[in-house]
Design a protein around this motif. Structure first.
Motif, mmCIF file in Angstrom:
data_model
loop_
_atom_site.group_PDB
_atom_site.id
_atom_site.type_symbol
_atom_site.label_atom_id
_atom_site.label_comp_id
_atom_site.label_asym_id
_atom_site.label_seq_id
_atom_site.Cartn_x
_atom_site.Cartn_y
_atom_site.Cartn_z
ATOM 1 N N PHE A 1 -10.582 12.614 -9.861
ATOM 2 C CA PHE A 1 -9.164 12.258 -9.735
ATOM 3 C C PHE A 1 -8.556 12.935 -8.500
ATOM 4 N N ASN B 1 -7.087 11.242 -5.076
ATOM 5 C CA ASN B 1 -5.733 11.529 -4.570
ATOM 6 C C ASN B 1 -5.777 11.965 -3.110
ATOM 7 N N TYR C 1 -6.287 9.071 -0.940
ATOM 8 C CA TYR C 1 -5.024 8.326 -0.815
ATOM 9 C C TYR C 1 -4.136 8.985 0.233
ATOM 10 N N TYR D 1 -1.555 4.161 -12.953
ATOM 11 C CA TYR D 1 -0.417 4.217 -12.033
ATOM 12 C C TYR D 1 -0.900 4.498 -10.607
ATOM 13 N N ASN D 2 -1.782 5.473 -10.471
ATOM 14 C CA ASN D 2 -2.277 5.802 -9.126
ATOM 15 C C ASN D 2 -3.061 4.635 -8.522
ATOM 16 N N THR E 1 -0.565 2.081 -7.377
ATOM 17 C CA THR E 1 0.109 2.532 -6.156
ATOM 18 C C THR E 1 -0.805 2.393 -4.949
ATOM 19 N N ASN F 1 7.895 1.836 -8.262
ATOM 20 C CA ASN F 1 6.832 1.134 -7.538
ATOM 21 C C ASN F 1 6.717 -0.319 -7.988
ATOM 22 N N VAL G 1 9.241 -2.081 -6.001
ATOM 23 C CA VAL G 1 8.758 -2.329 -4.632
ATOM 24 C C VAL G 1 7.827 -3.535 -4.622
ATOM 25 N N GLY H 1 10.713 2.776 -0.581
ATOM 26 C CA GLY H 1 9.317 3.073 -0.270
ATOM 27 C C GLY H 1 8.558 3.390 -1.532
ATOM 28 N N LEU H 2 7.294 3.645 -1.336
ATOM 29 C CA LEU H 2 6.440 3.893 -2.503
ATOM 30 C C LEU H 2 6.627 5.296 -3.023
ATOM 31 N N ARG H 3 6.669 5.407 -4.324
ATOM 32 C CA ARG H 3 6.638 6.746 -4.911
ATOM 33 C C ARG H 3 5.218 7.277 -4.801
ATOM 34 N N PRO H 4 5.073 8.588 -4.679
ATOM 35 C CA PRO H 4 3.722 9.143 -4.504
ATOM 36 C C PRO H 4 2.878 9.011 -5.767
ATOM 37 N N VAL H 5 1.576 9.201 -5.589
ATOM 38 C CA VAL H 5 0.671 9.145 -6.736
ATOM 39 C C VAL H 5 0.877 10.399 -7.589
ATOM 40 N N ARG H 6 0.436 10.299 -8.824
ATOM 41 C CA ARG H 6 0.575 11.452 -9.731
ATOM 42 C C ARG H 6 -0.560 12.435 -9.470
ATOM 43 N N TYR H 7 -0.228 13.713 -9.445
ATOM 44 C CA TYR H 7 -1.250 14.709 -9.118
ATOM 45 C C TYR H 7 -1.933 15.261 -10.361
#
Lengths: 236, 629
Positions: A14, A18, A21, A48-49, A52, A83, A86, B466-472
């Protein structure tokens, strides 16, 4: 590919996805998230990731699909809704016209949270019966409070039970999907040469009504219907 | 018609011709040969085959070589007559006829050009065949002077020095220039218009240079009007357009001319195929003052064979992206205060269609607002090749503080000399934006609107969108199953119902079983007795005293029968006391029972009307029943 990752391995994949990305290496990021999903270690955060990443890459169809799946699994969240907004703004299609009225039960299911309803029903139902048993055991004079409480719990349990049944029914009969193909032709009949009624494009959310051969009948939010090729859509 | 020397020479020639005519007519000494200007060519190259006939009679039939391995792109014929007078002997007249074929091989290999033939008075003469090595593609290089065989003895070439100079120029310019070899039109040999190309086989977007010359053997006064060819299918760029006529000496088929350049244009084909260039036209005045006269001349038409760009390049690459290019990106400053603009110049420099080429667009993060660019071109043709620089100047206005990167740019083009696609690249540039020292308050006062705009430019603009960032962080879990579909749900829902039913069932069974035993019956009777006592309590406050006591007595009798398991009505007090003792009632309970029975007897017959007395009887009856299981 192993069939299971330890939590540490999953976390490592994961984080690397990230990082990819962040470096705009969207292909590597996507691969990492999909690896987790393929091994049954996905969840709303991974979805979600992934959505995105697809969105950053410009793949609108798969972006909406992953984000809708994340919402279905994990419920609403501010970043998820942002998102999705968007993605909707980038969609080619604008569905015009009166929104088709949904049937009563799907509207009820959409307005309520399935897991919350289910756990509420289960808790109040069991508690109410426990109180009924207690009421029987207690002597005269001490039963009143227990009886009133049991009645209140039943008053909550019965409606929530009906809502659970609604969710179960809607889940089994209503199928929502997202258009993946850049352009998908909706035809009058489930035949390749049938007359084209309209075209939809990647990212549009539709409802699947029925399936025959390699065609599915889709319905747009405004009630427009047509037969489209099955591989052009993916169920949420 | 051809002029050969002065008037005196013509007179001599006529006499000489008459003197030698019989011998000439009877001569069989025919010099007939053919040569190619190269020994090695490519399938994309053209070469010249020259067939020379010396002293052929007028009715001689020349058959030029034909072969499937070669295609003839153009052919021309020229003749030259020379008269030499030496030693007092008869004049020697020599007629030289040249057939020049521009040819192209159709396949690679060691190929042979078949011999040419000439038939003179029924006799056929043949040249030697010419062998060439043909390679695939383009070999280039200058033609080698007169090798590739010849049939007869080689004739000394009086213009070999000029050819050598041309060859040196060609070598110096590489493939940039091919010497023009004009053919003299039959009707206008003294003054003709010549259009030529430096090459006639190019790729789409590759430059071809079109030159328009006047070839003249007479004095020119002026060129009044020039109509350039229609260049459909080409994008053109002026390379040279002299304002004054300036001639240079050129020799065409042995005849000296003054060549005057009228126009020179770079033309870039925009589509593939064989493109035609129509003839140019010009009105020219010759002579001086009153002796001059005006003539109209039309040039030759041209064709250009345009090849499409080879596969392997980007699909949407414009045709203008052909040539040789360098890409650069210059930033005015890499560290800047918020609100201060940065100038970014994206330059494309090289050889090709400068005014039509499109440099890659500058893109950057949202924190850098990039305004539309201004484009400037600087075209500086050299050696007839269009080259120069196209600069796109962007104004970049930082919107936020921080470090932001302008990504690397790439420009893909086709290099026709290397015959492959090349990519010109720049490096990414990082711009660091710092907060301004003065802030909005430091802006000089001016028009309110301008002040407001300037103030906005100095703000750290944080725009939503804009795009929200990915979850960490993530919670890894299998795809969710609804609660109602999980295994425990249905059993948990049904279990309480089952339990309740079970309890009710067990209670019912137990009740039925209890009714079947003595003890059970006793308990039932005791329960009924207690209920009757409760009813009697309701009569306590009423005026019917007898009914109250009767009800209490019945309740007590019922209770005693239930406990003792025998009828008690009619028993004497002594017998009842004994039964109570035997039934386990203590003395106090026995006393209360007897007291209640006595009071009931008394009350039913008129006594006991006092409410306090009735309450006392009621309490004693309840006490007698209570606690006796």
């Amino acid at each position: 590919m192993s069939g299971y990752y330890t939590p540490e391995e999953a976390q490592d994949i994961f984080l690397k996805a990230n990082e990819a990305y962040a470096n705009e290496d969207y292909a590597a990021a996507k691969e990492g998230y999909e690896k987790l999903l393929a091994n049954g270690q996905g969840g709303p955060d991974v979805l979600y990731n992934l959505g995105t990443t697809h969105l950053a890459q410009g793949d609108l169809g798969r972006a909406v699909l992953a984000l809708e799946q994340a919402r279905k699994e994990g419920g609403q969240a501010p970043d998820l809704e942002a998102n999705l907004s968007v993605a909707r703004a980038r969609q080619v299609d604008k569905v015009v016209g009166a929104t088709a009225e949904d049937a009563f039960l799907p509207r009820v299911a959409a307005a309520t949270d399935g897991p919350v309803v289910a756990w509420t029903f289960l808790g109040t139902w069991v508690a109410a019966f426990v109180l009924v048993l207690l009421w029987r055991l207690l002597g005269r004079g001490r039963r009143t409070a227990v009886g009133v409480l049991a009645v209140l719990l039943f008053a909550v349990a019965v409606p929530s039970g009906l809502l659970v049944a609604t969710h179960a029914y809607v889940g089994a009969t209503v199928h929502e999907a997202v258009v993946l193909a850049p352009t998908l032709v909706a035809r009058e009949l489930p035949q390749p040469g049938a007359r084209s009624i309209f075209e939809v494009h990647a990212g549009l959310k539709v409802r699947l009504l029925e399936e025959t051969g390699r065609f599915v009948r889709i319905r747009l939010p405004n009630g427009l219907e047509g037969w489209a090729e099955r591989e052009g859509v993916a169920e949420i | 018609m051809r002029r050969t020397g002065s008037a005196l020479g013509v007179v001599f020639a006529v006499f000489a011709l008459l003197a030698t005519a019989p011998a000439w007519a009877a001569s069989d000494d025919l010099d007939f040969y053919q040569t190619a200007d190269r020994e090695e060519v490519g399938t994309e190259d053209t070469f010249r085959l020259t067939v020379v006939v010396v002293d052929a009679p007028a009715n001689a039939q020349v058959k030029l070589p034909e072969s499937g391995d070669f295609s003839i792109l153009s052919s021309s014929r020229s003749s030259q007559r020379s008269i030499s007078l030496s030693g007092g002997g008869p004049a020697v007249i020599q007629d030289v006829t040249r057939h020049v074929l521009v040819m192209q091989a159709t396949r690679a290999g060691r190929l042979k050009i078949p011999p040419s033939q000439i038939t003179v008075r029924g006799k056929t003469y043949r040249t030697q065949p010419v062998e060439l090595t043909v390679r695939a593609g383009r070999v280039g290089g200058a033609p080698s002077p007169g090798q590739a065989g010849r049939g007869g003895g080689r004739q000394p070439d009086p213009f070999s020095s000029i050819q050598s100079q041309m060859q040196q120029m060609e070598e110096a310019f590489g493939d940039m220039m091919e010497p023009d070899r004009p053919t003299i039109p039959r009707g206008d040999s003294d003054l003709f218009l010549r259009a030529s190309l430096d090459r006639d086989n190019v790729y789409v977007g590759e430059q071809v240079t079109l030159s328009l010359y006047i070839y003249s053997r007479v004095d020119l006064s002026s060129v009044d009007a020039v109509t350039m060819p229609k260049l459909e299918g080409f994008w053109t760029e002026e390379v040279e357009s002299p304002t004054q006529l300036s001639g240079e000496q050129r020799v065409v088929d042995g005849i000296p001319y003054r060549a005057y350049l009228l126009r020179r244009r770079a033309i870039f084909p925009v589509k593939s195929g064989t493109l035609s260039i129509t003839p140019a036209e010009a009105d020219i005045t010759t002579g001086f003052l009153f002796a001059g006269h005006r003539v109209h001349r039309v040039s030759n038409a041209l064709k250009v064979k345009v090849k499409p760009l080879p596969p392997g390049g980007p699909e949407d690459m414009p045709n203008a992206h052909v040539g040789n290019w360098r890409l650069s990106m210059d930033v005015s400053q890499t560290r800047v205060e918020l609100g201060q603009p940065v100038t970014v110049k994206v330059s494309l420099e090289g050889v090709g269609n400068v005014k039509n080429v499109t440099p890659p667009a500058l893109k950057g993060p949202a924190a850098l607002k990039i305004y539309d660019p201004t484009t400037t071109d600087k075209v500086s043709p050299q050696r007839h090749r269009v080259q120069g620089r196209r600069v796109m100047e962007y104004l970049v206005m930082p919107q936020r503080t921080g470090s932001f990167t302008l990504p690397a740019l790439e420009f893909t083009y086709f290099d026709p000399r290397a015959r492959k696609y090349e990519v010109a690249r720049t490096d990414p540039v990082t711009i660091t934006v710092e907060a301004g020292a003065g802030g909005a308050s430091s802006i000089a006062s001016g028009a309110p609107q301008a002040s407001s705009d300037q103030a906005n430019e100095q703000k750290n603009v944080l725009t939503a969108g804009g795009l929200r960032p990915v979850r960490y962080q993530a919670r890894f879990e299998a795809p969710g199953v609804p609660v109602w579909k999980r295994g425990f749900f249905v059993p948990t829902v049904l279990a309480p119902l089952g339990l309740l039913l079970g309890v009710a069932l067990i209670g019912g069974v137990r009740g039925r079983l209890a009714l079947r035993s003595e003890a059970g019956r006793g308990r039932q009777q005791a329960k009924a007795a207690r209920k009757r006592l409760a009813d009697a309590e309701k009569l306590q406050s009423s005026g019917d005293v007898g009914a109250f006591y009767g009800e209490v007595e019945k309740a007590l009798h019922g209770f005693l029968e239930a406990r003792l398991g025998m009828p008690v009505v009619g028993l004497t007090r002594e017998v009842l006391a004994e039964k109570l003792t035997a039934g386990g009632a203590d003395a106090e309970r026995r006393a209360k029972v007897l007291f209640v029975l006595e009071a009931c007897d008394f009350g039913r017959y008129g006594g006991g009307g006092d409410p306090a007395e009735r309450q006392k009887v009621m309490d004693a009856a309840a006490a007698a029943m209570e606690g006796w299981a």
